[in-house]
Write a protein that holds these residues in place. Structure first.
Motif: not given
Length: 272
Positions: A164-173, A184-188, A264-272
């Motif tokens: 969903h394009g959400i950044t995940v890292s060890r430093d992020k709770p 993101a679920l609500r916005g989409s 046919p023009f669906w953009d797979e880069s869009i997360p939803f």
């Protein structure tokens, strides 16, 4: 202790041919191997307190085993006996009665959504931790697996959020990552009610509190572990939430597949 009445025990013993100390056609070796498929060491001392015969160990297993585990073993025994025509005194009524006993025991497990706690990515460590979590519940020992449940939740949310394009890292709770996911679920438009959103948002603070449980009340460190009832509550809440998230993600995947097929023009880069 498995909840099997005296009458049910007699039916099971008749079907499995336990009158002379045997169980079906098992040798000691094949008996042990059969139980290991269900992660039970039937050769261990705890199952020999009533005697060493296969039937006596089976009765002790019924005495001390948890409902769900005993139900799985009985279901397996009946299936094995039926396949190889080994069931004693067998008639359709007796076999059906014993199947119903197994199914009743199977339906009684401490975590209702246990099957939701499975890995969702092809990662060996994810599968291992998921297996350990399920084993702890099947043994009815949730307090001993809170640290592994915490690890499982971290892996699950990471794998779920990254597409969903959400950044995940060890430093992020963990709770911050999940908060972005709910947003993101609500916005989409994937949540249909304000109540569902509120329930999910309450899970953000729950996940934040889970860090304290993992660090100070689990076997992750040299801690006094949390009591059984509170541990079971945590397991049930987590399993229920994960079951719902899996359902939402499945719905999103189906919707995306339909959109791609129609456009046919669906953009797979869009997360939803």
């Amino acid at each position: 202790m498995a909840e099997i009445s005296a009458l049910e025990r007699r039916k099971l013993e008749m079907l499995l041919g336990m009158g002379e100390g045997y169980v079906l056609n098992f040798s000691d070796r094949t008996y042990a191997e059969f139980f290991l498929d269900f992660r039970v060491d039937i050769d261990s001392a705890q199952f020999r307190v009533g005697g060493d015969s296969k039937a006596k160990r089976m009765r002790t297993f019924w005495d001390i085993g948890q409902n769900h585990t005993v139900g799985k073993v009985l279901e397996g025994l009946i299936a094995y006996g039926h396949q190889f025509k080994l069931l004693r005194n067998s008639n359709s009524s007796l076999e059906d009665d014993c199947r119903k006993i197994a199914q009743r025991l199977l339906s009684n497990q401490p975590v209702a959504d246990l099957e939701a706690l499975t890995a969702i990515a092809d990662e060996r460590d994810f599968e291992v931790v998921a297996q350990h979590v399920r084993e702890a519940i099947e043994k009815n020992e949730p307090e001993g697996a809170l640290d592994r449940l915490h690890t499982f939740v971290n892996k699950f949310i990471r794998v779920t959020c990254e597409p969903h394009g959400i950044t995940v890292s060890r430093d992020k709770p963990l709770h911050s990552v999940f908060g972005e996911y709910v947003k993101a679920l609500r916005g989409s438009g994937h949540l249909e009610s304000a109540m569902t959103e509120r329930i999910l948002r309450s899970s953000i603070s729950v996940l934040e509190a889970f860090n304290d449980v993992r660090n100070n009340k689990s076997l992750a460190h040299d801690n006094p572990i949390l009591n059984y009832d509170e541990s079971l509550l945590i397991f049930n809440h987590v399993a229920s939430s994960i079951r719902f998230i899996k359902a939402v993600e499945a719905r999103i995947k189906t919707k995306t597949s339909v959109q791609k097929a129609e456009d046919p023009f669906w953009d797979e880069s869009i997360p939803f």
